[in-house]
Design a protein around this motif. Structure first.
Motif, PDB file in Angstrom:
ATOM      1  N   TRP A   1       0.824  -1.206   0.000  1.00 21.60           N
ATOM      2  CA  TRP A   1       0.000   0.000   0.000  1.00 21.60           C
ATOM      3  C   TRP A   1       0.859   1.258   0.000  1.00 21.60           C
ATOM      4  O   TRP A   1       1.748   1.400  -0.846  1.00 21.60           O
ATOM      5  N   ASN A   2       0.623   2.171   0.910  1.00 24.67           N
ATOM      6  CA  ASN A   2       1.316   3.454   0.854  1.00 24.67           C
ATOM      7  C   ASN A   2       2.802   3.334   1.163  1.00 24.67           C
ATOM      8  O   ASN A   2       3.571   4.242   0.889  1.00 24.67           O
ATOM      9  N   PHE A   3       3.187   2.222   1.749  1.00 23.46           N
ATOM     10  CA  PHE A   3       4.565   2.086   2.198  1.00 23.46           C
ATOM     11  C   PHE A   3       5.557   2.181   1.051  1.00 23.46           C
ATOM     12  O   PHE A   3       6.712   2.570   1.244  1.00 23.46           O
ATOM     13  N   VAL A   4       5.074   1.848  -0.140  1.00 23.12           N
ATOM     14  CA  VAL A   4       5.990   1.891  -1.281  1.00 23.12           C
ATOM     15  C   VAL A   4       6.507   3.318  -1.484  1.00 23.12           C
ATOM     16  O   VAL A   4       7.611   3.520  -1.981  1.00 23.12           O
ATOM     17  N   GLY A   5       5.726   4.291  -1.074  1.00 25.19           N
ATOM     18  CA  GLY A   5       6.168   5.677  -1.188  1.00 25.19           C
ATOM     19  C   GLY A   5       7.326   6.011  -0.259  1.00 25.19           C
ATOM     20  O   GLY A   5       8.103   6.920  -0.519  1.00 25.19           O
ATOM     21  N   VAL A   6       7.450   5.248   0.818  1.00 27.54           N
ATOM     22  CA  VAL A   6       8.540   5.494   1.778  1.00 27.54           C
ATOM     23  C   VAL A   6       9.873   5.111   1.152  1.00 27.54           C
ATOM     24  O   VAL A   6      10.859   5.842   1.222  1.00 27.54           O
ATOM     25  N   LEU A   7       9.885   3.927   0.545  1.00 32.68           N
ATOM     26  CA  LEU A   7      11.134   3.475  -0.071  1.00 32.68           C
ATOM     27  C   LEU A   7      11.312   4.025  -1.477  1.00 32.68           C
ATOM     28  O   LEU A   7      12.412   4.235  -1.944  1.00 32.68           O
ATOM     29  N   GLY A   8      10.203   4.183  -2.161  1.00 27.93           N
ATOM     30  CA  GLY A   8      10.278   4.782  -3.484  1.00 27.93           C
ATOM     31  C   GLY A   8      10.378   3.791  -4.633  1.00 27.93           C
ATOM     32  O   GLY A   8       9.878   4.049  -5.721  1.00 27.93           O
ATOM     33  N   TYR A   9      11.007   2.661  -4.418  1.00 26.18           N
ATOM     34  CA  TYR A   9      11.180   1.692  -5.498  1.00 26.18           C
ATOM     35  C   TYR A   9      10.251   0.509  -5.231  1.00 26.18           C
ATOM     36  O   TYR A   9      10.443  -0.201  -4.238  1.00 26.18           O
ATOM     37  N   PRO A  10       9.271   0.277  -6.099  1.00 29.38           N
ATOM     38  CA  PRO A  10       8.291  -0.775  -5.817  1.00 29.38           C
ATOM     39  C   PRO A  10       8.915  -2.148  -5.596  1.00 29.38           C
ATOM     40  O   PRO A  10       8.578  -2.842  -4.650  1.00 29.38           O
ATOM     41  N   MET A  11       9.866  -2.513  -6.467  1.00 24.24           N
ATOM     42  CA  MET A  11      10.460  -3.848  -6.313  1.00 24.24           C
ATOM     43  C   MET A  11      11.288  -3.931  -5.051  1.00 24.24           C
ATOM     44  O   MET A  11      11.330  -4.954  -4.380  1.00 24.24           O
ATOM     45  N   LEU A  12      11.939  -2.849  -4.736  1.00 32.50           N
ATOM     46  CA  LEU A  12      12.748  -2.824  -3.523  1.00 32.50           C
ATOM     47  C   LEU A  12      11.852  -2.916  -2.298  1.00 32.50           C
ATOM     48  O   LEU A  12      12.161  -3.597  -1.322  1.00 32.50           O
ATOM     49  N   ALA A  13      10.711  -2.229  -2.378  1.00 31.89           N
ATOM     50  CA  ALA A  13       9.767  -2.263  -1.257  1.00 31.89           C
ATOM     51  C   ALA A  13       9.237  -3.680  -1.062  1.00 31.89           C
ATOM     52  O   ALA A  13       9.055  -4.147   0.060  1.00 31.89           O
ATOM     53  N   LEU A  14       9.003  -4.377  -2.162  1.00 33.12           N
ATOM     54  CA  LEU A  14       8.532  -5.761  -2.073  1.00 33.12           C
ATOM     55  C   LEU A  14       9.571  -6.614  -1.347  1.00 33.12           C
ATOM     56  O   LEU A  14       9.253  -7.459  -0.516  1.00 33.12           O
ATOM     57  N   GLY A  15      10.828  -6.380  -1.670  1.00 32.65           N
ATOM     58  CA  GLY A  15      11.899  -7.132  -1.038  1.00 32.65           C
ATOM     59  C   GLY A  15      12.148  -6.718   0.391  1.00 32.65           C
ATOM     60  O   GLY A  15      12.609  -7.510   1.209  1.00 32.65           O
TER      61      GLY A  15
END
Lengths: 489, 351, 379
Positions: free
Chosen positions: B234-248
Motif C-alpha cells: 500500500w502506501n509504504f511503497v512511497g517510503v522506499l520509493g522503489y516498488p520492487m525494492l519495497a517488495l523485497g
C-alpha cells in the motif's frame, strides 16, 4: 618438409648411407647393418630403441638371408623386398631422404639396395610405450577404467573398439617443424559437418611451432575465440567419452605422445556431465548434476559473496551468522578481504604441493598441511574459523569440477576483489561480464552456452535432467542442431 | 574482433526488450506517485495503444532481417542523419538509465560505491557487452531474465505481508488525471519500438511473436507487481520509493534476512545487459563509420558518448527529458517503420 | 608516445574514481550490531536513546566469543534528534552503528501525547532496518525494557519478541510493525493499537479474581491506542482481543468465560469474519460484522451442556467486540476497525463527502455484530 633433405635417394648405397648419417648429424642412435642378399649389397637402417629387434629378425633378416637367387640383380632384390618376400603390417616405398628420416623417427626400418634409387620402409616399432591405464583426471565409479594412451595407435585402437563401424574415420596430419608430431583427426562420417572438418584441418596445418608436446599447444590453434574466458575446445582422457562426443557430430584431435584428445565444439554444460550419469538412473543423475552446478557456483562465487555480504551488506546475513562472524573476526589482525586472499593462496599452494610431490607423499602433505596449518591459524587468531570453513567448502566444490579448475580459480580471486571493493554491485558486474563472455563464445557457430541460451528444447534432454536411454534413442541430437551449426556462417 | 554475420532469434529479441522494460520499472522511483487500481487500469489502455503503435513494425519485419533506414533512404545523407538520430537517442536512453541507477545506488547503497564509480564501471561493462556483440548479450540476457523471474517469485512467496483487499479501491472519475498521467508515463517508456526498428536487420525471423510476447508479458509482470504492491505494501511503497525494492524490504527467509542487496545484484546484471544493448544499437548506427574504426573503437565511442550525455543532462528538466523520450518513440519507433512499410509496398507494386 | 601517455592518464583517472569510495568501507569488526532501540523523550524534547547491542568482548579468562550465548550490552545516549543520538553512540564506541539487525523498537511512556510519526519516520527512512520490525510501547521508560534484567541476564531482543509473539498467539495483543504503522499513518483518521511491554516484579502470585492467574513479570499486559499518530489511551487485553476479532486479524483465540456459573476454557477458530458497511436512513455508517467459526471446548470440569457453552461463548465474543468498539470508535473516534477504508471502498460517494472530517464520521458509525459458532468437544 626440409628442402635440404627432400632429395632423391642415391643409387649408390655408400653415398646414401653417408647422407643419412649427415642428416642425423652422426647421431649415436643411427644403426646401419650392411648385408649381402644374393650377392647384392643392401643396408638396413634403424634408430636405436625405436625398433623391435625380435620383429626385425623374424620379419626382415630371416627372409633376406633366405633369399637365394643365382646372379641376382639389384632390381631382383628390390622386387623381392618390396612385394614378394618381406611383409609387414605397414610398409611403404620411399624415394627421398626426407621420407627416410620421417620413417626412421617413427620406428620404421629402412632397407636400401645398392644400385636402386628407392628404398623400403617397414613398420617394426619396438619403443617402450605405457600400458593402458586408468584415467587420472576423469575418474568414475562404474564403467570402463581405460584411458587414452601416449601412443597414438593404441589410442586409435581404443576408439575403434568402441565404434566398430567403417564410418569412424581417422585422418593423420603432421605438425611441429622439429617434432613432426603425428596428429589424428577423429570423426564419424555423416555426423560431423564438412565445414568443421575443413576448418580444423586447415588450422592444424597452420601450426608453425617447433615442438608439439602437449594438447595445450594445439588448442589455441583449433579454438577461434581470442579473449574467451571459457574454452570452447575441451580435452578428454577417456575413449568412451570421446566416442560419445564424436557420435554427436564433434571432431577430436589425438596427439602422438599425449594421452589427451582435444574435442570441439564443446558446450559449457558438458563440464557437468560425467560417465557415471549414464550408468545410474536418471533421477540420481539429476541429483548429481544439481550438486555439480551448485559446486560450480560455490567454488567460483561463495568467497566473493561472503566477503561482499560481510563488508557491505551485513543485513543480508542471518543474525546467528553475522554475530558469529563478528565474534570470530574480532581477534584477527587482518581485514576480511586480506584474510580471504591469504587463505585462498594458502590453499592453492597446498594443492600445488600435493600435485607435484610423489603420490605416496603428496596426499599426506595436503591433508597434514591443511589440518595443521588451518588449525594453527585459527587457534592463533590469524584467521577466523568461519572463513576457513568457507574456503574448505569452496575447495571441496572445486574438486568436483576438474575441467573448470582454471576458471573457478580465477573467478574466485576476482570475485573476492570485486566483492570486497563494491559488494554485491561488484559481484553483479563480475558475473555479468563473465556471463556475456561465455555467451559470446562460440566454436564453429555453436554457441558455448547452448542449449540454455539460445534455448534448444530437444537438446535440453541432457542438461540438468538426463532422459532415459529409451527416450534418447527416439531422437538424435547432434551438434548441428544447436543454433547456426549448419555451416551457413 | 571481426564483425560477423550477426543474427538473433525472435526469442532473444524478446528477452532484450522485456529486460529493458523491467529495468525501467526497477529503477522507477515512485515517491510522489501512488500505485493503485487507477494505475493498473491505465496499463490496460497503454498496452492497447502500444499494440496499435507496433503495427508498422510488425508489417515491416514480418520476415525479419530488414533495416527500415536502408529501405527509406539507402546509404545517402538522409540515412546518415536518421542513423545519427537513432544513435543519439539510445545514448540518451543509456545515459538516463545510468543516471537512475546511480541515483538508486546513492540513495540505498551510498557506502558501497560512489555514483561516479557506478557510472564508470557500468559503462565499461556495457561497452564490453556492446563490443562482444548482440548475440552474446541476448544469450546472457536469457539467463538474467530467469534470475529476475526467480527473484520476483521468491520475494513474493516469502513476503511477510498479507493481502489487504480493502486496498483495491474502485476507480472513479476523479482518478482520470492519474490514469492519464500514468498512461503517458508508460508510453514514454516504450522505447522498445525504436529498439525493434533499429535491430530489425539482425532478426532471423518475424517479430509477430516477439511483439505479442513482449506486450503480454509486460502487461502481466507490471500488473502482478502493482497488484502485489497495492495489496501488500500500500502506501509504504512511497517510503522506499522503489516498488520492487519495497517488495523485497518486507520479505525474509532463514538464509536471507533482507532482499535489498539481492535486488541490487539482479538489477545490476540487468543494467549491464540493457545498457550493453543500447550502446550496441548506438554503435551499429554509426554505419559506415563503424566499419572504418572497428567494432572495439565504435563501442568505446558509444560508451564515452553515453557518459558525456549523462554529464550534460544532469540538470535537465524532467519535462524536457520526457518530451525527448516520447518524440523518439513516435519518430523512430512508429514513423520511420511506417515510412519504410509504405516505401516497401510501393516498390513491390512497381515491380 | 602520446597514445601511451593518454592511456596511462586515463587508467590513473579511472582508478582514482573507482577507488575513491573505498575509504568509506567499514570492516565487519568495526560495526556495532544493534538488536533493539528504545526511545524516551523528556519535557525539553531531548531524546534518550537506549541501544541493546551485541557485545563482542571476549569473556574473562580469554577464549572465543560465543555469539549464541546472548552477549548483549546496553548503551544510552542523548540528542536533540535521533540521528544525533546515534552519532553519539558511534563516538562513544568508535564503531559504526549497524541497524540492519534491529528487531525491536520501544517507545517510552514519554511519547504519550506526542506525534510518534516524528520518531518512527527516522526508522522508516533508515534503509538498513527491516520494515517488519515490531514497534512497541513501554509502560515506563524504554530503557527499562531495553536493559531489563532477568535471571539469565539481560533479556535479549529474541526473548522480548517471543513475549510479543506469545501474546499475539493468545490474541491479547496485535503486532504493530513499522510497515503497518506507516500505512496506517498515511490513512486519514486511521488509528492503530500497539503492544505495551511491561517489566516489573511480580507482586501478586495468587492472582486476583477475574484476572488471569499467572505471575506478572515481563510481558505484554496491555496495549496503547494511537489516534491520529498520538498515543492516547491504554487498551486492555480483552479490548485488544475484540479489536482483533472485529478486524479479522487472527483466526484462533482462546476464550475463558463463565457458563452456567462455571468457568469454561475453549478455543475459538473464527475462520470467517465478513465485514460490510452501509449508510443507514439517518445518513450514518453502520458496520456489520458477521463472525462464524468453530468452538472447541478445552476445559469443562463440570460438564456443562454444549448449547449453554455455545451461547456463553457467543456472548463473550460479542462482549469483547462491544468493549473494543466502545473504547476505540465511540470514545475516541479511533478508526482501528478500518471503517474509513471500508467506506472508501464500498460507499465512495459518502466517503467523499466526509473525508475531510473522517473522525467525526467514524464516531457516528454504529456496529452490529453477529456470531455463529459450531461446537466441538475436545475428547
Amino acid at each position: 618438409m626440409n628442402d635440404d633433405i627432400n632429395i632423391n635417394i642415391y643409387p649408390r648405397l655408400e653415398r646414401s648411407i653417408a647422407k643419412i648419417k649427415e642428416i642425423f648429424g652422426e647421431s649415436a642412435d643411427v644403426n646401419v647393418v650392411k648385408v649381402y642378399v644374393s650377392g647384392v649389397r643392401c643396408a638396413v637402417v634403424t634408430l636405436e630403441a625405436m625398433v623391435s629387434s625380435a620383429d626385425l629378425s623374424k620379419m626382415l633378416f630371416a627372409p633376406l638371408m633366405d633369399f637365394n637367387m643365382k646372379n641376382a640383380l639389384p632390381e631382383d632384390v628390390f622386387e623381392f623386398i618390396s612385394s614378394q618376400g618381406i611383409f609387414s603390417v605397414e610398409q611403404k616405398q620411399i624415394k627421398t631422404f626426407d621420407d627416410i628420416s620421417q620413417k626412421l623417427c617413427s620406428g620404421f626400418a629402412v632397407v636400401l639396395v645398392n644400385g636402386i634409387d628407392k628404398g623400403m620402409a617397414y613398420s617394426a616399432q619396438g619403443f617402450s610405450i605405457k600400458s593402458i591405464e586408468e584415467s587420472s583426471t576423469e575418474a568414475n565409479v562404474k564403467g570402463t577404467k581405460e584411458a587414452l594412451s601416449d601412443n597414438l595407435r593404441t589410442s586409435m585402437s581404443l576408439i575403434r573398439r568402441r565404434v566398430k563401424n567403417p564410418l569412424l574415420r581417422f585422418e593423420f596430419v603432421k605438425a611441429g617443424k622439429l617434432s613432426n608430431t603425428e596428429l589424428c583427426l577423429v570423426y564419424i562420417e555423416g555426423k560431423t559437418p564438412e565445414k568443421l572438418k575443413k576448418l580444423i584441418r586447415a588450422r592444424l596445418k597452420r601450426i608453425k611451432l617447433d615442438l608439439i608436446l602437449t594438447t595445450g599447444s594445439v588448442l589455441p590453434f583449433v579454438s577461434e575465440n581470442r579473449g574467451a574466458f571459457f574454452s570452447a575446445v575441451s580435452t578428454t582422457e577417456r575413449p568412451d567419452v570421446l566416442a560419445a562426443k564424436i557420435n554427436e557430430g564433434r571432431i577430436a584431435v589425438l596427439i602422438d605422445g599425449v594421452p589427451y584428445a582435444a574435442v570441439c565444439p564443446t558446450l559449457f554444460i558438458e563440464n557437468f556431465q560425467t560417465v557415471d550419469d549414464y550408468e545410474e538412473k536418471p533421477y540420481l543423475a539429476f541429483y548429481q548434476r544439481l550438486i555439480r552446478y551448485a559446486a560450480f557456483f560455490i567454488a567460483s562465487f561463495l568467497p566473493g559473496f561472503y566477503v561482499a555480504a560481510a563488508m557491505h551488506h551485513p543485513e543480508v546475513l542471518s543474525r546467528a551468522l553475522l554475530l558469529n562472524l563478528i565474534a570470530s573476526e574480532e581477534s584477527t589482525p587482518f581485514p576480511l578481504v586480506a584474510e580471504m586472499f591469504i587463505v585462498i593462496v594458502m590453499f592453492e599452494i597446498l594443492r600445488e604441493a600435493g600435485l607435484r610431490l610423489p603420490k605416496a607423499v603428496g596426499g599426506a602433505v595436503s591433508i597434514v598441511g591443511g589440518l595443521v596449518i588451518g588449525d594453527a591459524a585459527v587457534t592463533s587468531g590469524l584467521i577466523s574459523a568461519p572463513l576457513l570453513i568457507i574456503i574448505g567448502i569452496t575447495a571441496t566444490s572445486s574438486f568436483a569440477l576438474p575441467s573448470l579448475n582454471a576458471q573457478t580459480t580465477v573467478l574466485r580471486l576476482v570475485g573476492v576483489a570485486a566483492g570486497g571493493m563494491w559488494g554485491f554491485f561488484g559481484m553483479g558486474i563480475l558475473i555479468t561480464v563473465f556471463l556475456i563472455n561465455a555467451a559470446a563464445t562460440d566454436c564453429f557457430a555453436v554457441p558455448y552456452t547452448s542449449p540454455i541460451a539460445p534455448f534448444t528444447l530437444k537438446a535440453m534432454r541432457d542438461v540438468l535432467v538426463r532422459v532415459g536411454f529409451k527416450k534418447m534413442q527416439q531422437q538424435e541430437v547432434i551438434i548441428e542442431d544447436l543454433n547456426g551449426a549448419k555451416g551457413d556462417k | 574482433m571481426e564483425e560477423k554475420n550477426i543474427k538473433i532469434s525472435s526469442g532473444q529479441m524478446y528477452v532484450l526488450l522485456i529486460l529493458a522494460r523491467i529495468m525501467h520499472t526497477m529503477i522507477f522511483h515512485a515517491k510522489e506517485f501512488k500505485i493503485g487500481t487507477p494505475v493498473m487500469l491505465a496499463l490496460v489502455f497503454t498496452t492497447i495503444i502500444e499494440s496499435v503503435m507496433s503495427i508498422p513494425l510488425i508489417l515491416l519485419l514480418k520476415d525479419g532481417g530488414c533495416d527500415p533506414v536502408s529501405i527509406i533512404a539507402g546509404n545517402g545523407r538522409l540515412a546518415v542523419f536518421v542513423r545519427f538520430l537513432y544513435s543519439a537517442y539510445f545514448l540518451f536512453i543509456s545515459a538516463g538509465t545510468l543516471m537512475y541507477f546511480a541515483q538508486f545506488m546513492k540513495a540505498e547503497f551510498n557506502k558501497t560505491a560512489t555514483p561516479m564509480a557506478v557510472i564508470i564501471v557500468l559503462t565499461l561493462a556495457a561497452a564490453y557487452c556492446a563490443y562482444l556483440g548482440i548475440e552474446g548479450t541476448a544469450r546472457a540476457g536469457t539467463i538474467v531474465l530467469w534470475a529476475f523471474m526467480v527473484l520476483f517469485v521468491v520475494m513474493a512467496a516469502v513476503s511477510e505481508g498479507e493481502f489487504e483487499r480493502l486496498n483495491l479501491l474502485p476507480v472513479t472519475l476523479k482518478d482520470t488525471d492519474k490514469i492519464l498521467d500514468y498512461a503517458v508515463r508508460d508510453l514514454s517508456s516504450s522505447w522498445w519500438l525504436p529498439m525493434l526498428a533499429s535491430m530489425g536487420a539482425y532478426l532471423k525471423n518475424g517479430v509477430g511473436k516477439t511483439v505479442g510476447g513482449y506486450l503480454i508479458s509486460k502487461f502481466l509482470i507490471l500488473e502482478t507487481l502493482m497488484l502485489l504492491v497495492t495489496l501488500v505494501l500500500w502506501n509504504f511503497v512511497g517510503v522506499l520509493g522503489y516498488p520492487m525494492l519495497a517488495l523485497g524490504a518486507y520479505a525474509k527467509t532463514v538464509f536471507i534476512q533482507r532482499f535489498d542487496a539481492i535486488n541490487m545484484f539482479v538489477w545490476c546484471l540487468n543494467c549491464v545487459i540493457v545498457n550493453g544493448t543500447y550502446l550496441f544499437i548506438s554503435a551499429q548506427s554509426f554505419g559506415e563509420g563503424r566499419r572504418k574504426i572497428g567494432v572495439a573503437a565504435s563501442s568505446a565511442v558509444a560508451a564515452i558518448g553515453a557518459v558525456v550525455i549523462f554529464l550534460m543532462s544532469l540538470g535537465l528538466n524532467d519535462g524536457v527529458a520526457f518530451v525527448i523520450k516520447l518524440s523518439g518513440i513516435v519518430l523512430l519507433g512508429v514513423i520511420v517503420p511506417l515510412a519504410a512499410v509504405i516505401v516497401k509496398k510501393k516498390r513491390a507494386n512497381q515491380e | 608516445m602520446l597514445k601511451s601517455g593518454v592511456k596511462l592518464v586515463s587508467i590513473i583517472c579511472v582508478l582514482a574514481v573507482l577507488l575513491s569510495g573505498c575509504s568509506r568501507l567499514a570492516d565487519v569488526r568495526l560495526r556495532l550490531v544493534v538488536h533493539a532501540i528504545g526511545v524516551d523523550i523528556d519535557e525539553e524534547g531531548v531524546y534518550s536513546v537506549s541501544y541493546q547491542v551485541f557485545s563482542s568482548n571476549p569473556p574473562e579468562g580469554g577464549g572465543p566469543v560465543d555469539a549464541n550465548k546472548g552477549n548483549v550490552m546496553t548503551y544510552m545516549t542523548y540528542g536533540r534528534t535521533l540521528y544525533e543520538a546515534q552519532k553519539s553512540l558511534e563516538l562513544q564506541t568508535g564503531k559504526e552503528v549497524f541497524t540492519g539487525d534491529v528487531e525491536l523498537i520501544v517507545l517510552g511512556l514519554g511519547m504519550v501525547g506526542r506525534d510518534v510519526s516524528q520518531v518512527l519516520s527516522y526508522f522508516w527512512s533508515d534503509t538498513d532496518i527491516y520494515m517488519g520490525v515490531n514497534a512497541v510501547f513501554s509502560s515506563g521508560l524504554a530503557s527499562d525494557i531495553i536493559g531489563v534484567q532477568l535471571e539469565q541476564g539481560t533479556a535479549t531482543t529474541e526473548l522480548l519478541n517471543q513475549m510479543i509473539i506469545s501474546s499475539v498467539a493468545n490474541g491479547t495483543t496485535i503486532p504493530a510493525r513499522l510497515i503497518e504503522i506507516s500505512n496506517c499513518f498515511e490513512e486519514p483518521g486511521a488509528s492503530i493499537v500497539m503492544p505495551v511491554l511491561t517489566a516489573k516484579e511480580a507482586d501478586n502470585s495468587k492472582g486476583k479474581e477475574d484476572s488471569d492467574v499467572y505471575d506478572m513479570a515481563t510481558g505484554v499486559f496491555e496495549n496503547m491506542l494511537i489516534v491520529n499518530k498520538i498515543p492516547t489511551v491504554y487498551v486492555t487485553r480483552d479490548e485488544t482481543k475484540g479489536i482483533s476479532i472485529l478486524t479479522g486479524g487472527k483466526k484462533k483465540y482462546s476464550l475463558t468465560f463463565v457458563a452456567d456459573g462455571q468457568r469454561i476454557s475453549a478455543g475459538a477458530d473464527l475462520s470467517r469474519v465478513s465485514r460490510r458497511i452501509r449508510i443507514d436512513d439517518s445518513g450514518n455508517p453502520v458496520l456489520s460484522v458477521d463472525i462464524r467459526g468453530e468452538l472447541t471446548v478445552l476445559d469443562n470440569p463440570t460438564l456443562v451442556d454444549n448449547d449453554i457453552i455455545n451461547e456463553a461463548a457467543r456472548e463473550d465474543i460479542i462482549r469483547l467486540c462491544r468493549e473494543a468498539y466502545d473504547k476505540t470508535v465511540s470514545s475516541y473516534g479511533a478508526d482501528v476497525l478500518e471503517i474509513g477504508k471500508l467506506l472508501r471502498k464500498h460507499c465512495n460517494k459518502y466517503y467523499e463527502t466526509v473525508k475531510d472530517d473522517i473522525s467525526q464520521a467514524i464516531r457516528k458509525t454504529s456496529c452490529e455484530v453477529s456470531v455463529s459458532l459450531k461446537i466441538y468437544e475436545n475428547e
